[in-house]
Scaffold this motif. Structure first.
Motif, PDB file in Angstrom:
ATOM      1  N   GLU A 467      74.318  33.735  63.819  1.00 17.93           N
ATOM      2  CA  GLU A 467      74.679  32.676  63.531  1.00 17.93           C
ATOM      3  C   GLU A 467      75.668  32.826  62.406  1.00 17.93           C
ATOM      4  OE1 GLU A 467      71.067  30.071  62.463  1.00 17.93           O
ATOM      5  OE2 GLU A 467      71.288  29.144  64.639  1.00 17.93           O
ATOM      6  N   SER A 588      64.706  27.996  68.313  1.00 22.23           N
ATOM      7  CA  SER A 588      65.076  27.193  69.018  1.00 22.23           C
ATOM      8  C   SER A 588      66.364  26.481  68.716  1.00 22.23           C
ATOM      9  CB  SER A 588      64.395  25.910  68.352  1.00 22.23           C
ATOM     10  OG  SER A 588      64.955  24.903  69.176  1.00 22.23           O
ATOM     11  N   ARG A 589      66.667  26.969  67.978  1.00 23.47           N
ATOM     12  CA  ARG A 589      68.260  26.623  67.877  1.00 23.47           C
ATOM     13  C   ARG A 589      69.404  27.353  68.176  1.00 23.47           C
ATOM     14  NH1 ARG A 589      67.966  26.526  61.539  1.00 23.47           N
ATOM     15  NH2 ARG A 589      68.634  28.763  61.647  1.00 23.47           N
ATOM     16  N   GLU A 592      69.675  27.432  72.210  1.00 24.03           N
ATOM     17  CA  GLU A 592      69.495  25.906  73.067  1.00 24.03           C
ATOM     18  C   GLU A 592      70.958  26.375  73.719  1.00 24.03           C
ATOM     19  OE1 GLU A 592      70.073  22.865  70.320  1.00 24.03           O
ATOM     20  OE2 GLU A 592      70.058  21.469  71.785  1.00 24.03           O
ATOM     21  N   SER A 599      63.673  27.212  74.266  1.00 21.11           N
ATOM     22  CA  SER A 599      64.388  27.055  73.088  1.00 21.11           C
ATOM     23  C   SER A 599      63.452  25.732  72.479  1.00 21.11           C
ATOM     24  CB  SER A 599      65.959  26.619  73.148  1.00 21.11           C
ATOM     25  OG  SER A 599      65.720  25.411  72.107  1.00 21.11           O
ATOM     26  N   ALA A 640      67.371  23.773  60.954  1.00 20.03           N
ATOM     27  CA  ALA A 640      67.259  23.591  62.460  1.00 20.03           C
ATOM     28  C   ALA A 640      67.239  22.346  63.465  1.00 20.03           C
ATOM     29  CB  ALA A 640      65.702  24.053  62.805  1.00 20.03           C
ATOM     30  N   THR A 641      67.384  20.857  62.077  1.00 21.06           N
ATOM     31  CA  THR A 641      66.477  19.773  62.796  1.00 21.06           C
ATOM     32  C   THR A 641      66.828  19.149  61.638  1.00 21.06           C
ATOM     33  OG1 THR A 641      65.022  19.831  60.797  1.00 21.06           O
ATOM     34  CG2 THR A 641      63.804  20.138  63.073  1.00 21.06           C
TER      35      THR A 641
END
Ligand SMILES: [Ca+2]
Ligand SMILES: [Ca+2]
Ligand SMILES: [Ca+2]
Length: 835
Positions: A467, A588-589, A592, A599, A640-641
């Protein structure tokens, strides 16, 4: 005439020196110039019994060449053979002696050893109040072990008979009934006896009463004499990490003084250790500070200057800089001076000359750091991918391991510091196959288990690297479907995404199949835990069937009676689940758009485990671990969310945590910056100023300007973290953090450190990386490119050490998948800040 005068002067100097003899010093070891004899300055209390760095030890002309001096129960002790507990250590300065008492609890066996400095030798005497217990009579003896790599190919003489230490173990052995073997650690067995019920016992290379070792090498020459019989064994015959063992059996039925040895390590008159010139073997960019740290014998006189020579394109050399040496002062055993050549900036090839010593050459160039992570990402990480065949050119690093999968561990103890509690905490019965776990994941280190905690760290590290730096590097072919990895074969997918996927696959399987995270997926038997070779051959690939006899294969060829299947240790730990939840959110991020199915599965497990872990911890499962630790998790979950509650929770904790321990929490505080407002960044400023002071404090702490660990596992990992945090702090606060400080960590890792000056990283670009590491190919005295060694292991009371001819001490030479992926972040951050 002149000649004989010189000889007399020489004899006088020698005898003056000898008159000094081996004397106890203030640090409680025997010392004469060139020789240190330590008596239980380090005792057998590490995590793995015989770590080959305890008992009576000899540091001979700067190298720790002998250790393990103690009462032992084997001719060639292995790592999991019993070791004595130190009961008492008494230093008797008046009599120039150290007395130690030790005990074998398993055999109710006490003994006492007195080591006395007598002239140039030490006398070692063994005393017993009660005779050797019957069970180990004839087995218990006094042992002293010598480092094979410092003695092989050198000569020795026993009672006048000439011989040579073998380069490779090929001496004679016998087998004896297992009932005659002293118990091993917790009753585990290091060997697979193939159903014979017999163990291998080496026969001595030589025996006698007077052993003279390495008369062809004055730095290694030692004489040992005794009225008792001296037996010389080659410990490598049982285990590749064994040493040459000299021992005498304690007489049965006797008490009082039962054994005496005289050990005389030769000392080269007026020996002074060669200076160790620490510098970066990867080189320097033109603008950076360039300071060599020169480690000097305390009796050495520092030279006033040192020089930089340039190697020109026509092969000639010329001096381009000469500068003064500055004193730093003493640090443990040695004295340190520094040589600043920062003003040399022109790109080129250089070396340092200090007195008669010329160093390896190094580059000054803007590109020197460009490749420092390439070996780690292209070679080390993919080789450690579990459940895959890994190929590189003509070489297969390993086939597909553990095809038979993992069994539910029964309630049990373990040899690698895991345990299964009284219940399984799962729906599985002990020894039942837990389906679906033989997928993804990374070998932990020099061993082949999947440490769940470490694998969580790996995925977190790789997601962070992805990232932050979005490396598109593609040098690795990974097919999860074929279970095949091919190095140096691009496949159109960024490698780091494939590595995240591979780690996540195993961890998601754990959560889905077990219901929570395992503590580890590890070996069930010790005799294959210490495996060296192809990981695919650790187990037989057949399901273990307890109704078959060992080594028997079922008629359909699918099962065997060999209990080699790996186990899943499944005791529930809410804190581990909590950590996994964070990691799954991050994974998961990252996944994706690349592997949407995985993910989604990761996010599902993240939410479920987070909820369950919170509940468990509220009910007391690992609650104490929660304090101050879930703010990093909350930050991950927010990223993430983007759910506000996570951010609020982070904000509620961070400032208290910073006030409690700004150093430990600095990285987390910095990680939050991309998600926070200007006010947060402003409020962090005073802590950044404090952090700059913390960085500066290492200039006074030690000559190398980085945190140097003194633990049982050496401290490269701390240096990597330190370097990473400095890079991030500089990135966000360039007006507070000094740019020069981003170079501290790399400088140390790449060669500016104690003992020797080789790069601790098997990095691309280094002129002289370390030659041997504790990888799974360590029996070949080799390395896996891209590894980061723990580095300089501190031995009490004053000795730093990193063997470069003997890979087998993990505390110096191993390297973990967690640590090496942290190094990737450090390297990426460092390169990024430089650009
Ligand atoms: Ca392990
Ligand atoms: Ca790829
Ligand atoms: Ca098997």
């Amino acid at each position: 005439m002149k000649k004989s005068l010189l000889i007399i002067a020489g004899v006088l100097a020698t005898s003056l020196c000898q008159a000094q003899g081996l004397q106890l010093n203030d640090l409680e070891y025997f010392e004469r110039q060139g020789v240190n004899v330590l008596v239980f300055s380090n005792s057998f209390n590490g995590g793995f019994n015989d770590e080959k760095d305890s008992g009576i030890e000899i540091i001979h002309h700067g190298v720790r060449t002998a250790q393990g001096g103690a009462i032992r129960l084997n001719n060639a002790p292995e790592q999991w053979d019993l070791v004595p507990t130190l009961i008492n250590r008494k230093v008797d300065k008046a009599n120039n002696a150290i007395e130690i008492s030790m005990r074998y609890e398993d055999y109710d066996f006490d003994s006492k050893v007195v080591v006395t400095g007598k002239g140039n030798a030490v006398e070692i005497s063994v005393y017993l109040d009660k005779p050797v217990p019957q069970a180990i009579a004839g087995e218990a003896g006094f042992n002293l072990e010598f480092l094979p790599s410092q003695y092989w190919l050198k000569t020795f003489m026993m009672d006048g008979r000439l011989n040579r230490f073998p380069r490779y173990a090929a001496s004679e052995t016998i087998t004896r009934p297992n009932s005659e073997k002293a118990r091993q650690f917790k009753g585990f067995k290091t060997y697979d006896d193939r159903g014979t019920d017999r163990f291998i016992d080496p026969l001595p290379l030589e025996k006698g009463h007077s052993l003279l070792m390495a008369m062809d090498d004055p730095e290694r020459m030692v004489k040992v004499t005794s009225e008792a019989e001296l037996l010389l064994y080659d410990g490598r015959i049982l285990a590749q990490n064994g040493w040459f063992v000299l021992r005498s059996i304690l007489p049965a039925g006797k008490t009082g003084k039962v054994l005496t040895w005289t050990v005389e390590p030769h000392a080269i008159p007026n020996w002074i250790r060669e200076p160790n010139i620490g510098f970066s073997h990867v080189g320097y960019v033109p603008e950076q500070p360039k300071v060599a740290v020169i480690e000097l014998d305390k009796k050495d006189t520092p030279k006033p200057t040192a020089s930089i020579f340039r190697i020109r394109e026509d092969g000639t050399t010329s001096e381009v800089f000469k500068g003064n040496i500055q004193s730093w002062g003493p640090y443990f055993k040695y004295n340190y001076v520094r040589f600043d050549f920062s003003s040399v900036r022109e790109p080129g090839i250089y070396y340092i000359q200090y007195g008669d010593i010329k160093t390896n050459n190094f580059l000054i160039d803007n590109s020197v750091y460009d490749k420092i992570t390439d070996a780690t990402t292209d070679v080390w990480i993919p080789i450690h991918m579990n459940h895959m065949t890994v190929n590189e050119g003509y070489r297969v690093w390993h086939g597909e391991p553990f095809k038979e999968g993992y069994l539910q561990a029964p309630p049990s103890d373990h040899f690698d510091m895991h345990r299964q509690g009284a219940t399984t905490d799962t729906k599985y019965q002990p020894y039942e196959l837990i389906p679906g776990l033989n997928i993804g994941g990374y070998f932990d280190a020099g061993d082949f288990d999947i440490e769940t905690g470490a694998n969580i760290g790996v995925v977190e590290n790789l997601v962070r690297a992805w990232e932050l730096f979005k490396s598109q590097r593609d040098e690795t072919f990974v097919s999860e479907q074929q279970r095949y990895v091919d190095l140096h074969r691009p496949d159109g997918i960024p490698d780091i995404l494939q590595y995240i996927e591979h780690g996540t696959l195993n961890l998601v399987a754990q959560a889905e199949q077990i219901g929570h995270m395992a503590s580890t997926l590890s070996n069930s038997v010790l005799d294959n835990y210490h495996h060296l070779g192809d990981a695919a051959s650790i187990t037989d690939g057949l399901h273990y069937d307890r109704s078959l006899k060992p080594y028997e294969v079922s008629a359909d060829g699918k099962s065997s009676g060999t209990p080699d299947d790996m186990w899943a240790f499944t005791t529930r730990n809410a804190w581990m689940d909590f950590r996994a939840a964070t990691m799954f959110a991050a994974a998961s991020r990252a996944l994706e758009g690349y592997n949407d199915d995985l993910s989604k599965r990761a996010l599902t497990q993240s939410k479920r485990l987070m909820a369950e872990a919170n509940e468990l911890m509220a009910n007391g499962n690992n609650a104490s671990r929660r304090m101050g630790s879930n703010m990093a998790t909350n930050l991950q979950l927010y990223a993430a969310t983007h759910e506000q509650s996570y951010l609020d929770s982070f904000k509620n904790q961070i400032w208290q945590a910073m006030d409690d321990n700004a150093v430990n929490n600095m990285q987390t505080a910095l990680d939050a910056i991309p998600y926070m407002d200007e006010a947060y960044k402003l409020r962090l400023r005073p802590y950044i100023q404090q952090y700059q002071e913390y960085i500066n404090s290492f200039d006074k702490d030690n000559p190398y300007g980085v945190p140097i660990g003194l633990g049982n596992w050496a401290g490269s990992g701390n240096v990597v973290s330190f370097g990473t945090t400095i890079c991030f702090a500089y990135l966000y606060y360039p007006d507070i953090i000094q740019k020069d400080d981003i170079f501290r960590a790399g400088n140390y890792l790449f060669g500016c450190h104690p003992y020797h000056n080789y790069s601790l990283v098997a990095a691309i670009g280094a002129a002289r990386p370390k030659a041997v590491f504790y990888g799974n190919n360590r029996a070949d005295f080799s390395f896996i490119p891209g590894n980061v060694a723990p580095g300089l292991l501190f031995r009490q009371p004053d000795h730093f050490e990193n063997y470069d001819d003997w890979p087998f001490l993990w505390g110096q030479n191993e390297g973990t998948v967690g640590g090496n992926t942290q190094y990737v972040i450090f390297g990426e951050a460092f390169k990024n800040v430089l650009k």
